[in-house]
Motif scaffolding. Structure first.
Motif, PDB file in Angstrom:
ATOM      1  N   ASP A 158      -0.035  44.410 -26.126  1.00 39.42           N
ATOM      2  CA  ASP A 158      -0.694  43.955 -27.346  1.00 39.42           C
ATOM      3  C   ASP A 158      -0.582  42.454 -27.517  1.00 39.42           C
ATOM      4  O   ASP A 158       0.505  41.883 -27.504  1.00 39.42           O
ATOM      5  CB  ASP A 158      -0.095  44.656 -28.572  1.00 39.42           C
ATOM      6  N   ASN A 159      -1.730  41.829 -27.669  1.00 33.56           N
ATOM      7  CA  ASN A 159      -1.829  40.407 -27.928  1.00 33.56           C
ATOM      8  C   ASN A 159      -1.264  39.561 -26.791  1.00 33.56           C
ATOM      9  O   ASN A 159      -0.899  38.411 -26.989  1.00 33.56           O
ATOM     10  CB  ASN A 159      -1.224  40.076 -29.294  1.00 33.56           C
ATOM     11  N   THR A 160      -1.233  40.179 -25.618  1.00 29.65           N
ATOM     12  CA  THR A 160      -0.951  39.491 -24.365  1.00 29.65           C
ATOM     13  C   THR A 160      -2.115  39.751 -23.421  1.00 29.65           C
ATOM     14  O   THR A 160      -2.827  38.834 -23.044  1.00 29.65           O
ATOM     15  CB  THR A 160       0.376  39.975 -23.746  1.00 29.65           C
ATOM     16  N   LEU A 161      -2.326  41.018 -23.077  1.00 26.97           N
ATOM     17  CA  LEU A 161      -3.468  41.390 -22.240  1.00 26.97           C
ATOM     18  C   LEU A 161      -4.675  41.809 -23.067  1.00 26.97           C
ATOM     19  O   LEU A 161      -5.814  41.689 -22.608  1.00 26.97           O
ATOM     20  CB  LEU A 161      -3.077  42.524 -21.286  1.00 26.97           C
ATOM     21  N   VAL A 162      -4.441  42.330 -24.238  1.00 31.71           N
ATOM     22  CA  VAL A 162      -5.534  42.724 -25.136  1.00 31.71           C
ATOM     23  C   VAL A 162      -5.308  42.123 -26.517  1.00 31.71           C
ATOM     24  O   VAL A 162      -4.179  41.868 -26.920  1.00 31.71           O
ATOM     25  CB  VAL A 162      -5.676  44.263 -25.259  1.00 31.71           C
ATOM     26  N   GLU A 163      -6.403  41.908 -27.212  1.00 32.32           N
ATOM     27  CA  GLU A 163      -6.355  41.439 -28.596  1.00 32.32           C
ATOM     28  C   GLU A 163      -6.344  42.668 -29.496  1.00 32.32           C
ATOM     29  O   GLU A 163      -7.336  43.386 -29.568  1.00 32.32           O
ATOM     30  CB  GLU A 163      -7.569  40.566 -28.913  1.00 32.32           C
TER      31      GLU A 163
END
Length: 162
Positions: free
Chosen positions: A17-22
């Protein structure tokens, strides 16, 4: 991780979360739906970004007390209804994963998102093939950042942590 002769790591373990995907909008929306159901003050998106740091198993008892498991059910009902439609790749994440996976580096994910939702999102994005393991909350005996999550993410890879 132990380095190879070419100085590349043997493995990279990512957060999700909030690294690879928003995913802040999805998390925030489900969290506020839960707060509303329990007549608690809603958080702004900025408050959610600052306050959400732990898995549900570790954070909801602090917020909801003895009713934390009930609150978790409310959260996940709302989350499940919207997460696949709203999760989006972080800028450049797909290209990065593609480039790294072509180098023979073992990739895994350790997340505080519940494991079944994590794997659904990876499959939805077509990214599940990039990863040896996707480890989410409740998959290991303890959630991220506990070492049990790392051990599970590397299990079966032949790579020892270091």
């Amino acid at each position: 991780m132990t380095a190879k002769k070419n100085n590349l790591p043997q493995a990279i373990l990512f957060d999700w979360d909030n690294t690879l995907v928003e995913s802040w909008p999805v998390i925030h929306e489900a969290l506020n739906a839960t707060f509303a159901a329990f007549n608690l003050p809603l958080w702004s998106l900025e408050e959610s970004k600052v306050r959400v740091r732990k898995s549900m198993r570790d954070s909801f008892p602090e917020i909801f007390g003895e009713r934390w498991e009930e609150a978790g059910q409310v959260f996940y009902e709302h989350f499940a209804a919207v997460h696949l439609a709203k999760v989006t790749p972080a800028l450049g994440a797909r290209d990065m994963l593609e480039a790294i996976s072509g180098k023979g580096i073992y990739l895994g994910v350790i997340s505080n998102k519940k494991g079944d939702y994590l794997r659904l999102e990876a499959a939805h994005l077509g990214w599940d093939a990039y990863f040896g393991r996707l480890v989410g909350a409740l998959d290991a005996d303890k959630d991220k950042p506990a070492i049990e999550s790392v051990d599970l993410a590397l299990s079966g890879s032949g790579i020892t942590k270091g």
